[in-house]
Design an enzyme around this catalytic site. Sequence first.
Site, short mmCIF file in Angstrom:
data_model
loop_
_atom_site.label_atom_id
_atom_site.label_comp_id
_atom_site.label_asym_id
_atom_site.label_seq_id
_atom_site.Cartn_x
_atom_site.Cartn_y
_atom_site.Cartn_z
CG HIS A 4 -36.48 -34.21 -103.77
ND1 HIS A 4 -37.40 -34.38 -102.77
CD2 HIS A 4 -36.11 -32.90 -103.71
CE1 HIS A 4 -37.58 -33.24 -102.13
NE2 HIS A 4 -36.82 -32.33 -102.69
CG PHE A 34 -44.81 -29.63 -106.97
CD1 PHE A 34 -46.07 -30.13 -106.67
CD2 PHE A 34 -44.68 -28.26 -107.12
CE1 PHE A 34 -47.16 -29.30 -106.53
CE2 PHE A 34 -45.77 -27.42 -106.99
CZ PHE A 34 -47.02 -27.93 -106.70
CB CYS A 35 -40.33 -34.69 -105.49
SG CYS A 35 -41.42 -35.94 -104.81
CB ALA A 36 -38.73 -29.54 -106.63
#
Length: 453
Positions: free
Chosen positions: A129, A375-377
Amino acid sequence: MSVTTVAAARTICAPLPVLGRDVTVPLVTGGEVTYAALDYAASAPALQRVWDDVAAYAPYYGSVHRGAGYLSQLSTDLFENARRTVEEFLDCRPDDQLIFTRSTTDSLNLLAAVLPADCQVFVFETEHHASLLPWQDARVSYLDAPRTPGQAVEILERALAARDPYGPALVCVTGASNVTGELWPVRELAAAAHAHGARIVLDAAQLAPHHPVSVQDLDVDWIAFSGHKLYAPFGSGVLAGRADWLQAADPYLAGGGASRKVTRREDGGVDVEWHDSAARHEAGSPNVIGAYSIASACKALTEAGFDTLVAREQHLIEKVRAGLAEVPEVKVLSLFGDDAPRVGVISFVVDGWNSSHFAAALSAEYGIGVRDGLFCAHPLLRTLLGTDPQTQGECGAPEAAPGEKSLNAIRVSFGAGTPDEHVERFVGAVRELVTKGAKWTYHTENGRCVPAV
């Protein structure tokens, strides 16, 4: 001016000495065990070398660019020498600018703020992100997830060739995935970008701690990374690259340090003349300890030798992957395939297990720290898991039944400070949990998955 430390002369071996290597943590089953830190992709432990260097400097701490006293002058020299050290670590071009920021996220938001008018941004949906989201005020094109490195280049070339109007463009790409650890074809993507009149920024947050990174060899226009992933705490990051867009834009933050001259106008307003140097985007009192810690880590990794570090990490990768392959219930996530080159970041799911429950059991019952979640993805995890991140379950969600898709994933990550014993304990714990089950039940408490003791 310089600060002399004993650490500078220390012989560096592999694994490199890190803080916390002897810390013990309690187990829910009783007793204590040495903590196995296997979440390097989020924040790597500080190198002992870095900590010693910072401790040696701390008594001499002073203001940077803002004082005539000895300690201020020493701190200013230390800060600017740190800049030169990181420039050498990245093999920057002579006319590049290196700006100290707070993190990779801050660096990429800074670059987003200085884009020229009508710039179009191209970014793969597979990005973290930090490199996926900063461009929303620009004309941004999100590219589908490729399934091979060659396909990534083809997708980018088609998108760049079809852009209308054919104006300024920027490509943003990761060097190594924070989910799969896979290496991206940065050099080939840079060549494709430049062939179509575009520039490229490299998110090296997961690449720089594991592999040598040369701005000139990769031919990228900018590079961004974070100190806390490079074994350097204290909240500092880097954006380095071409100066023209940076100098042409207003400062990312307005304030002291960014301005060369400020005058009042007759109408009561204020005229400002901004610096053209890196100071233009470093308003406020600089984080000298953060910058110095990054420079110290760069020196330590360089002195250790990346050839040695890469070889040892590959040994650990093979050990983890071989161990996980022996557990049929475990599925390792991959975008480019099992044979793709990668760094020490491996994500997986376990049939029949809630991933948050599994990660909590590794911590509570074995003293192993990993990460679970998305995982901010989120778009990448949607592709890899075939699920919608907006409906992801938390720790208390029902466990996935055998054969069903997991609601999120587990990530193990390691690096220069990881001993073999930690990955061996991890592999053994995975095997034991899948075979025998957890010793305790787990529930959500204050947003965290914890043992229901």
